[in-house]
Write an enzyme that holds these catalytic residues in place. Structure first.
Site, PDB file in Angstrom:
ATOM      1  N   ASP A  20      10.210  -0.099  12.539  1.00  0.00           N
ATOM      2  CA  ASP A  20      10.855   1.417  12.740  1.00  0.00           C
ATOM      3  C   ASP A  20      11.407   1.710  14.058  1.00  0.00           C
ATOM      4  O   ASP A  20      11.346   2.851  14.898  1.00  0.00           O
ATOM      5  CB  ASP A  20       9.994   2.151  11.080  1.00  0.00           C
ATOM      6  N   LYS A  32      16.253  -0.963  15.657  1.00  0.00           N
ATOM      7  CA  LYS A  32      16.459  -1.556  15.530  1.00  0.00           C
ATOM      8  C   LYS A  32      17.913  -1.569  15.101  1.00  0.00           C
ATOM      9  O   LYS A  32      19.100  -1.896  15.251  1.00  0.00           O
ATOM     10  CB  LYS A  32      15.511  -2.866  15.001  1.00  0.00           C
ATOM     11  N   GLY A  53      14.157  -2.656   6.732  1.00  0.00           N
ATOM     12  CA  GLY A  53      14.531  -1.821   5.948  1.00  0.00           C
ATOM     13  C   GLY A  53      15.535  -1.047   7.783  1.00  0.00           C
ATOM     14  O   GLY A  53      14.871   0.383   8.192  1.00  0.00           O
ATOM     15  N   HIS A  54      16.778  -1.764   7.638  1.00  0.00           N
ATOM     16  CA  HIS A  54      17.128  -1.506   8.567  1.00  0.00           C
ATOM     17  C   HIS A  54      18.410  -0.461   8.626  1.00  0.00           C
ATOM     18  O   HIS A  54      19.408  -0.528   7.867  1.00  0.00           O
ATOM     19  CB  HIS A  54      18.157  -2.465   9.866  1.00  0.00           C
ATOM     20  N   GLN A  76      10.644  -5.862  11.118  1.00  0.00           N
ATOM     21  CA  GLN A  76       9.829  -5.618  12.104  1.00  0.00           C
ATOM     22  C   GLN A  76       9.317  -5.123  13.797  1.00  0.00           C
ATOM     23  O   GLN A  76      10.240  -5.453  14.542  1.00  0.00           O
ATOM     24  CB  GLN A  76       8.728  -6.095  11.267  1.00  0.00           C
TER      25      GLN A  76
END
Ligand code: IMP
Length: 405
Positions: A12, A15, A39-40, A215
């Site tokens: 988080d 990225k 979750g980007h 991650q």
């Protein structure tokens, strides 16, 4: 140019935003590990997109995305992701390639995870990531290759026999295979191309590639805060497992101006109370995949130095410093006290569990043009020995400041 972008903290770090900013300059965006636990979040011209499996290609452009063989994939959620992207960018699925050797996340993996969580309490994303990687290491994962080659049914039968009674009691392997085949055909219908890491090599070789990590390094299966980690190699080692032939020109590590983590596990600079809540609200620190409130804390330089060395990073992109604008005072951890001993770089993950952070207090900055912000950046650079090459100044893809290094 071949570039790697990955997180240096507990995920988080922003990225998605960084990859989305750089994306247009690359022919290929390659996801090399992890799965839908990622979750980007990308904000482009006011539209918010969250990618879970899909590499952050330049949505309006023509570059291509490759879901590499080190990934674990949940076909039904991948298809949902593609379909929702199709509604905004019709035809975009044709620009994605998936490796036939990705390991498939199957319904029992999620069940196993729930059972394991009761015993281990890692605080996983409950996407079945760990059990899928476990099956891969145990040499019986199911891949797209198996669906193509009629080897899936026998393998499913064998797996069912080995799996726990919990899974056995309701699993119908023939029905599961039918589901998988339907999903596979839907992928093809959408125009996704199935390839493999050998056939695609020639194309990759002559192209520019951005390897998109998921991650953060402190969640790496080997170097992270084990056992409170994900089950994949999240940094350069994850890239080299299938792409060892690639010479990476830049290792871009993404770090937030403060720290967050979701799930359980050590977090030396964690803060609670009013300041924590202010940081959480201002930074929108709620999980992109699970919606969970993220734990928040001050910037942890010893942890960052560990990541910069072992991930590694040749430059840092600093994100979310704007969230700290207006704070009267901020703290930064500049060493750990581990059982009475001063530690500047944690000696493996054990130190994270024992660390009492030693802080320096800094005056906060009013905005990112304030010289006090420069002082913060200099402290990061001096401590880690790595330059900050870019500063993200807001959630929009275009909000990025390039620094002279
Ligand atoms: P898993 O990857 O679902 O097995 O979860 C293992 C640990 O990694 C948990 O603490 C999760 O919260 C964390 N994690 C997994 N993916 C992400 C991510 O994309 N961002 C932040 N934390 C993550």
């Amino acid at each position: 140019m071949k570039v790697a972008v990955y997180g240096l903290q507990w995920g988080d770090e922003g990225k998605g935003k960084v990859v989305s900013y750089l994306s247009k300059d690359f022919d290929w965006i390659v996801r090399y590990s992890g799965g839908p636990n990622a979750g980007h979040t990308i904000v482009k011209e006011g539209i918010k997109l969250v990618h879970h499996h899909l590499p952050c290609i330049d949505h309006g452009g023509s570059n291509r995305g490759y879901l590499g063989p080190g990934m674990v994939v949940d076909l039904s959620t991948l298809i949902e992701e593609l379909e929702s992207l199709e509604r905004i960018f019709p035809g975009i699925s044709k620009r994605f390639y998936i490796d036939k050797y990705v390991s498939l996340i199957l319904p029992w993996h999620k069940l196993e995870e729930s059972a394991l969580e009761k015993a281990e309490n890692i605080g996983t994303t409950k996407r079945g990531i760990g059990p899928t990687y476990k099956d891969r290491t145990a040499r019986f994962s199911i891949t797209l290759y198996d669906i193509e080659n009629d080897t899936a049914f026998e393998k499913l039968k064998a797996m069912k026999a080995i799996k726990s009674p919990l899974v056995n009691s309701f699993l119908d392997e023939a029905a599961l295979l039918k589901d998988l085949e339907t999903l596979y055909n839907r992928l093809l219908e959408l125009g996704v191309k199935v390839t493999d890491f050998v056939s695609i090599k020639e194309d990759l070789e002559k192209s520019s590639i951005l390897f998109e990590g998921s991650q953060g390094f402190l969640l790496d299966i080997n170097c992270g805060t084990y056992p409170y980690v994900t089950s994949a190699q999240v940094a350069s080692a994850g890239i080299s497992s299938f792409f060892s032939w690639v010479k990476i020109d830049r290792y871009i590590g993404v770090a937030k101006a403060y720290t967050t983590r979701v799930g359980e596990g050590p977090f030396p600079t964690e803060i609670k109370g009013e300041i924590a809540q202010k940081l959480r609200e201002r930074g929108g620190e709620y999980g992109a995949t699970t919606g969970r409130p993220r734990r928040v804390g001050w910037l942890d330089l010893p942890a960052l130095k560990y990541s910069v060395i072992f991930a590694p990073a040749t430059e840092i992109v600093l994100t979310k410093a704007d969230v700290l604008s207006g704070f009267e005072k901020i703290k930064v951890a500049i060493s750990y006290n581990v059982k009475g001993k001063r530690v500047d770089t944690p000696r493996g993950f054990g130190d994270f569990f024992e660390a009492e952070p030693v802080y320096t207090d800094l005056a906060g900055w009013t905005d990112l043009n304030d010289p006090l912000f420069e002082e913060f950046v200099s402290l990061m650079e001096e401590f880690t020995g790595v330059k900050v090459s870019m500063v993200s100044t807001g959630p929009e893809t275009s909000q990025m400041l390039i620094k002279e290094v």
